[in-house]
Scaffold this active site. Structure first.
Site, PDB file in Angstrom:
ATOM      1  N   ALA A  16       0.834  -1.209   0.000  1.00 37.51           N
ATOM      2  CA  ALA A  16       0.000   0.000   0.000  1.00 37.51           C
ATOM      3  C   ALA A  16       0.868   1.257   0.000  1.00 37.51           C
ATOM      4  O   ALA A  16       0.719   2.134  -0.869  1.00 37.51           O
ATOM      5  CB  ALA A  16      -0.923  -0.014   1.217  1.00 37.51           C
ATOM      6  N   LYS A  38       8.919   0.809  10.360  1.00 38.53           N
ATOM      7  CA  LYS A  38       9.638   0.225  11.496  1.00 38.53           C
ATOM      8  C   LYS A  38      10.327  -1.044  10.989  1.00 38.53           C
ATOM      9  O   LYS A  38       9.808  -1.745  10.145  1.00 38.53           O
ATOM     10  CB  LYS A  38       8.686  -0.074  12.650  1.00 38.53           C
ATOM     11  N   ALA A  49       3.099 -12.714   1.311  1.00 40.23           N
ATOM     12  CA  ALA A  49       1.906 -13.135   0.553  1.00 40.23           C
ATOM     13  C   ALA A  49       2.287 -14.266  -0.387  1.00 40.23           C
ATOM     14  O   ALA A  49       3.312 -14.210  -1.067  1.00 40.23           O
ATOM     15  CB  ALA A  49       1.324 -11.953  -0.204  1.00 40.23           C
ATOM     16  N   GLN A  50       1.471 -15.282  -0.411  1.00 42.21           N
ATOM     17  CA  GLN A  50       1.817 -16.481  -1.185  1.00 42.21           C
ATOM     18  C   GLN A  50       0.941 -16.617  -2.421  1.00 42.21           C
ATOM     19  O   GLN A  50       1.402 -16.586  -3.559  1.00 42.21           O
ATOM     20  CB  GLN A  50       1.655 -17.724  -0.301  1.00 42.21           C
ATOM     21  N   GLY A  51      -0.384 -16.800  -2.198  1.00 40.89           N
ATOM     22  CA  GLY A  51      -1.316 -17.190  -3.266  1.00 40.89           C
ATOM     23  C   GLY A  51      -1.249 -16.288  -4.474  1.00 40.89           C
ATOM     24  O   GLY A  51      -1.051 -16.742  -5.598  1.00 40.89           O
ATOM     25  N   GLY A  52      -1.416 -14.978  -4.283  1.00 44.80           N
ATOM     26  CA  GLY A  52      -1.284 -14.052  -5.403  1.00 44.80           C
ATOM     27  C   GLY A  52      -2.289 -12.916  -5.381  1.00 44.80           C
ATOM     28  O   GLY A  52      -2.764 -12.497  -4.335  1.00 44.80           O
ATOM     29  N   ASP A 222      -0.534  -0.808  14.690  1.00 44.31           N
ATOM     30  CA  ASP A 222      -0.156   0.548  15.144  1.00 44.31           C
ATOM     31  C   ASP A 222      -0.992   1.642  14.464  1.00 44.31           C
ATOM     32  O   ASP A 222      -1.434   2.597  15.115  1.00 44.31           O
ATOM     33  CB  ASP A 222       1.329   0.844  14.836  1.00 44.31           C
ATOM     34  N   ARG A 290     -12.931 -19.074   3.406  1.00 41.93           N
ATOM     35  CA  ARG A 290     -12.049 -19.265   4.550  1.00 41.93           C
ATOM     36  C   ARG A 290     -12.759 -19.336   5.899  1.00 41.93           C
ATOM     37  O   ARG A 290     -12.403 -20.124   6.758  1.00 41.93           O
ATOM     38  CB  ARG A 290     -11.141 -18.038   4.587  1.00 41.93           C
ATOM     39  N   HIS A 351      -5.035 -14.262  10.616  1.00 41.57           N
ATOM     40  CA  HIS A 351      -4.371 -14.000   9.331  1.00 41.57           C
ATOM     41  C   HIS A 351      -4.611 -12.593   8.811  1.00 41.57           C
ATOM     42  O   HIS A 351      -3.699 -11.954   8.296  1.00 41.57           O
ATOM     43  CB  HIS A 351      -4.889 -15.024   8.328  1.00 41.57           C
ATOM     44  N   ARG A 386     -13.003 -11.632   3.915  1.00 40.14           N
ATOM     45  CA  ARG A 386     -12.320 -11.300   2.652  1.00 40.14           C
ATOM     46  C   ARG A 386     -12.178 -12.529   1.758  1.00 40.14           C
ATOM     47  O   ARG A 386     -11.801 -13.606   2.211  1.00 40.14           O
ATOM     48  CB  ARG A 386     -10.920 -10.758   2.960  1.00 40.14           C
ATOM     49  N   LEU A 392      -4.112  -7.749  -1.780  1.00 42.90           N
ATOM     50  CA  LEU A 392      -3.081  -7.028  -2.540  1.00 42.90           C
ATOM     51  C   LEU A 392      -3.776  -6.155  -3.589  1.00 42.90           C
ATOM     52  O   LEU A 392      -3.395  -5.003  -3.823  1.00 42.90           O
ATOM     53  CB  LEU A 392      -2.126  -8.023  -3.206  1.00 42.90           C
TER      54      LEU A 392
HETATM   55  P1  FAD Z   1       1.968  -4.495   5.117  1.00 41.22           P
HETATM   56  O1  FAD Z   1       2.451  -5.161   3.917  1.00 41.22           O
HETATM   57  O2  FAD Z   1       1.832  -5.310   6.350  1.00 41.22           O
HETATM   58  O3  FAD Z   1       2.927  -3.270   5.413  1.00 41.22           O
HETATM   59  C1  FAD Z   1       2.776  -2.527   6.594  1.00 41.22           C
HETATM   60  C2  FAD Z   1       4.005  -1.678   6.774  1.00 41.22           C
HETATM   61  O4  FAD Z   1       3.808  -0.739   7.823  1.00 41.22           O
HETATM   62  C3  FAD Z   1       5.243  -2.481   7.156  1.00 41.22           C
HETATM   63  O5  FAD Z   1       6.316  -1.959   6.432  1.00 41.22           O
HETATM   64  C4  FAD Z   1       5.417  -2.174   8.636  1.00 41.22           C
HETATM   65  O6  FAD Z   1       6.727  -2.292   9.094  1.00 41.22           O
HETATM   66  C5  FAD Z   1       4.944  -0.738   8.669  1.00 41.22           C
HETATM   67  N1  FAD Z   1       4.513  -0.257   9.983  1.00 41.22           N
HETATM   68  C6  FAD Z   1       3.565  -0.784  10.796  1.00 41.22           C
HETATM   69  N2  FAD Z   1       3.455  -0.041  11.912  1.00 41.22           N
HETATM   70  C7  FAD Z   1       4.349   0.973  11.797  1.00 41.22           C
HETATM   71  C8  FAD Z   1       4.726   2.060  12.636  1.00 41.22           C
HETATM   72  N3  FAD Z   1       4.179   2.258  13.842  1.00 41.22           N
HETATM   73  N4  FAD Z   1       5.684   2.898  12.189  1.00 41.22           N
HETATM   74  C9  FAD Z   1       6.280   2.712  10.997  1.00 41.22           C
HETATM   75  N5  FAD Z   1       5.982   1.684  10.166  1.00 41.22           N
HETATM   76  C10 FAD Z   1       5.019   0.840  10.572  1.00 41.22           C
HETATM   77  N6  FAD Z   1      -3.160 -11.148   0.317  1.00 41.22           N
HETATM   78  C11 FAD Z   1      -3.425 -11.375  -0.979  1.00 41.22           C
HETATM   79  O7  FAD Z   1      -4.121 -10.600  -1.624  1.00 41.22           O
HETATM   80  N7  FAD Z   1      -2.883 -12.469  -1.600  1.00 41.22           N
HETATM   81  C12 FAD Z   1      -2.106 -13.364  -0.952  1.00 41.22           C
HETATM   82  O8  FAD Z   1      -1.635 -14.315  -1.541  1.00 41.22           O
HETATM   83  C13 FAD Z   1      -1.837 -13.159   0.425  1.00 41.22           C
HETATM   84  N8  FAD Z   1      -1.101 -14.039   1.130  1.00 41.22           N
HETATM   85  C14 FAD Z   1      -0.762 -13.741   2.421  1.00 41.22           C
HETATM   86  C15 FAD Z   1       0.100 -14.587   3.115  1.00 41.22           C
HETATM   87  C16 FAD Z   1       0.517 -14.259   4.387  1.00 41.22           C
HETATM   88  C17 FAD Z   1       1.456 -15.180   5.141  1.00 41.22           C
HETATM   89  C18 FAD Z   1       0.058 -13.077   4.993  1.00 41.22           C
HETATM   90  C19 FAD Z   1       0.503 -12.700   6.370  1.00 41.22           C
HETATM   91  C20 FAD Z   1      -0.835 -12.247   4.323  1.00 41.22           C
HETATM   92  C21 FAD Z   1      -1.242 -12.571   3.045  1.00 41.22           C
HETATM   93  N9  FAD Z   1      -2.111 -11.743   2.331  1.00 41.22           N
HETATM   94  C22 FAD Z   1      -2.383 -11.998   1.019  1.00 41.22           C
HETATM   95  C23 FAD Z   1      -2.562 -10.476   2.901  1.00 41.22           C
HETATM   96  C24 FAD Z   1      -1.688  -9.353   2.328  1.00 41.22           C
HETATM   97  O9  FAD Z   1      -0.350  -9.794   2.248  1.00 41.22           O
HETATM   98  C25 FAD Z   1      -1.736  -8.124   3.180  1.00 41.22           C
HETATM   99  O10 FAD Z   1      -3.052  -7.805   3.523  1.00 41.22           O
HETATM  100  C26 FAD Z   1      -1.126  -6.941   2.432  1.00 41.22           C
HETATM  101  O11 FAD Z   1       0.147  -7.277   1.980  1.00 41.22           O
HETATM  102  C27 FAD Z   1      -1.087  -5.734   3.342  1.00 41.22           C
HETATM  103  O12 FAD Z   1      -0.317  -4.740   2.727  1.00 41.22           O
HETATM  104  P2  FAD Z   1      -0.125  -3.362   3.489  1.00 41.22           P
HETATM  105  O13 FAD Z   1       0.787  -2.567   2.656  1.00 41.22           O
HETATM  106  O14 FAD Z   1      -1.442  -2.815   3.868  1.00 41.22           O
HETATM  107  O15 FAD Z   1       0.567  -3.786   4.876  1.00 41.22           O
HETATM  108  C1  SIN Z   2      -2.948 -17.839   0.730  1.00 36.32           C
HETATM  109  O1  SIN Z   2      -2.075 -17.951  -0.143  1.00 36.32           O
HETATM  110  O2  SIN Z   2      -3.609 -18.790   1.167  1.00 36.32           O
HETATM  111  C2  SIN Z   2      -3.218 -16.497   1.298  1.00 36.32           C
HETATM  112  C3  SIN Z   2      -4.030 -15.739   0.343  1.00 36.32           C
HETATM  113  C4  SIN Z   2      -4.669 -14.549   0.996  1.00 36.32           C
HETATM  114  O3  SIN Z   2      -4.585 -14.355   2.203  1.00 36.32           O
HETATM  115  O4  SIN Z   2      -5.294 -13.801   0.253  1.00 36.32           O
END
Ligand code: FAD
Ligand code: SIN
Length: 523
Positions: A16, A38, A49-52, A222, A290, A351, A386, A392
């Site tokens: 994001a 942080k 993120a694994q699936g895509g 946070d 899920r 998750h 979700r 993503l």
């Molecule tokens: P994040 O990627 O979590 O980034 C948050 C950022 O904020 C990090 O850099 C963190 O360090 C920073 N931060 C947090 N607090 C602070 C603070 N106080 N000060 C400064 N920095 C801070 N989604 C899908 O669509 N497809 C998938 O295949 C998928 N697989 C997944 C597999 C796993 C194991 C996990 C855990 C999640 C998966 N998801 C998937 C969900 C998806 O990865 C996340 O919802 C998405 O990446 C979130 O992106 P984001 O940028 O909002 O947050």
């Molecule tokens: C997964 O690969 O099972 C995670 C996919 C997701 O959280 O969207």
């Protein structure tokens, strides 16, 4: 104390925050963007993120309408249909941009995208990079960020709190504005003030509040806690998504994810006697959404008293399986599980958070000049649960929408001076054991009282227990110099309070929210 001024402050370096920063830096050449994050620059949920990414590309088999319908079904009647339509229709364009920034996705033998399938999807539509899609997306975005001169990326910088009118000691106007944030340099312990015209919370999820989670250690909620303290609207916090298949880990801590795409590839869930139980719960069996699969596993475990169930891949074509899921294959081997012949022990783990900071379609929160994007938000896309791989996608679309909004609404006035962080009367905490103890208590409380299956009695008891933890942590916070772990604990307590409070308010079961009292099963 140091003060930095910037046009755009981005808090978080996952998909994001980085996507917004790249777009803003490429287009607004005379503006500067500061990203604080942080930990290491790539540490994020995104990286794991694994699936895509769910995107409709194959329009012969698939259609926007089918993806919209799947998302609405998963969301169990609580999605905002206009948001769902907007996000899904924008998907292909946002994916093209990622590819232009040199993110690579797997192709099939005909040269088209190799599309995966996951729970709740009626078609193959998940674009992926093997089973490490997030790693690839994060890599590509960070490389682009480093090429852009008007972005300053500050790793190991922890955002403590947003600066609002309250800090300026103005008489609080009806609608508060945000003017930046107080940030802890985690390496030297100094607190800097970052003054910004526009601030973006892209701080990710809350998995760590539960301890047993697929999320890395940064996921402590946070941004949601900061927004809550700044009086932004927060909603749908009761909808915690538990992923059905995390690798069972008797010690707790991080639960490595076994992607839902493995079930999309044909793996079965079995109990320890080898019985394939999912067809008893849903006609989509292992590919039900899920919430249904996690609740079914929870039920099986409660019936049997076992600690985990199993994912069976032994009937699948192992050569293709290894090619698609090399990371999962190797990780299992590290745990002495050969998925060719062994069943994988799995258990649901916290998750994803479907709710969060309320934003409109332009990513605006209820606080002026404060935007939010990604997992920390509640956009209306996910409703009560979700759909896999829609997260993503959501982050990419909203990062774009915020950028587009700012293109036509550029400048805002900011105060000339912001008071420094006030740490009068505080000292370096000597007893870190208190923080660790309260954290463990919080995580146990959330797992045992606010887990997959809830009840009014447990929720009410949770309020009382949390209050004790809250009071102890606040007392400690007031007299201590700021540290990351202390702030994270305080934030997780805020998030726990929101989850419990909003759970109590929900009077019907929907999607990921399941309360026995709503079934009339508890006296
Ligand atoms: P994040 O990627 O979590 O980034 C948050 C950022 O904020 C990090 O850099 C963190 O360090 C920073 N931060 C947090 N607090 C602070 C603070 N106080 N000060 C400064 N920095 C801070 N989604 C899908 O669509 N497809 C998938 O295949 C998928 N697989 C997944 C597999 C796993 C194991 C996990 C855990 C999640 C998966 N998801 C998937 C969900 C998806 O990865 C996340 O919802 C998405 O990446 C979130 O992106 P984001 O940028 O909002 O947050
Ligand atoms: C997964 O690969 O099972 C995670 C996919 C997701 O959280 O969207």
């Amino acid at each position: 104390m140091r003060m930095i001024s910037t046009n755009y402050l981005v808090i978080g370096s996952g998909v994001a925050g980085l996507t917004f920063a790249v777009k803003a830096a490429e287009k607004f050449l005379d503006k500067n963007i500061v990203i604080v994050t942080k930990g290491d620059e790539d540490e994020s949920n995104t990286k794991y993120a694994q699936g895509g990414i769910a995107v409709v590309l194959d329009t012969e088999e698939d259609s926007f309408q089918k993806h919209i319908k799947d998302t609405l079904i998963a969301g169990d009647g609580l999605c905002d249909e206009k948001v769902v339509e907007m996000v899904i229709k924008e998907g292909p364009q946002r994916l093209r941009e990622l590819i232009a920034w040199e993110a690579n996705f797997d192709l099939n033998s005909e040269g088209g995208f190799d599309l995966g399938k996951e729970g709740g999807h009626s078609e193959y539509r998940v674009v992926h990079h093997k089973d490490i899609t997030g790693y690839e997306v994060e890599r590509a975005l960070l490389e682009r960020v480093h090429q852009l001169p008007n972005i300053t990326l500050l790793p190991h910088h922890f955002a403590i709190d947003l600066v609002t009118d309250h800090h300026l000691e103005n008489p609080a106007p009806e609608k508060l504005s945000c003017y930046g944030a107080y940030v802890l340099n985690q390496e030297d312990g100094n607190i800097i003030t970052i003054q910004a015209e526009h601030s973006l919370l892209a701080s990710g999820g809350i998995g760590r509040v539960y301890g047993h989670t697929t999320n890395p250690i940064i996921a402590t909620g946070d941004g949601i806690a900061m927004a809550y303290r700044a009086k932004a609207q927060i909603k749908d916090m009761e909808f915690i998504q538990f992923h059905p298949t995390a690798l069972y880990n008797a010690e707790g801590g991080s639960y490595f994810l076994i992607s839902e795409a493995v079930r999309g590839f044909g793996a079965y869930l079995r109990n320890k006697d080898g019985y394939r139980f999912m067809p008893d719960y849903d006609k989509r069996a292992e590919l039900a959404s899920r919430d249904i699969v996690s609740q079914s596993i929870d039920n099986e475990l409660k019936k049997s008293g076992d600690t985990h169930v199993f994912l069976d891949c032994t009937h699948l074509d192992i050569v293709t399986l290894k090619k698609h899921f090399p990371n999962i294959y190797n990780k299992c081997l590290e745990h002495h599980i050969n998925i060719e012949k062994d069943w994988i022990p799995v258990v649901p783990a916290s998750h994803y958070l479907c709710g969060g900071i309320v934003v409109d379609k332009k990513g605006r929160t209820s606080v002026n000049n404060l935007f939010a994007c990604g997992e920390c938000t509640r956009t209306g896309l996910h409703g009560a649960n979700r759909l896999a791989s829609n997260s993503l996608l959501e982050a990419l679309v909203y990062a774009h929408n915020i950028f587009k909004y700012l293109e036509t609404n550029p400048d805002v006035a900011t105060p000339k001076t912001i008071p420094d962080w006030n740490d009068e009367g505080t000292s370096i905490p000597k007893e870190h054991v208190l923080i660790q103890h309260n954290l463990k208590q919080l995580q146990a409380l959330m797992r045992d009282y606010v887990g997959i299956v809830r009840s009014n009695d447990r929720l009410i008891k949770a309020v009382g227990h949390l209050d004790l933890i809250y009071r102890e942590a606040e007392e400690f916070y007031k007299k201590s110099k700021i540290t990351t772990t202390l702030c994270e604990l305080r934030n997780m307590i805020n998030v726990g309070h929101l989850i419990i409070g909003q759970s109590i308010e929900r009077k019907e079961n929907r999607g990921g929210y399941f309360n026995l009292d709503n079934l009339g099963l508890v006296d």
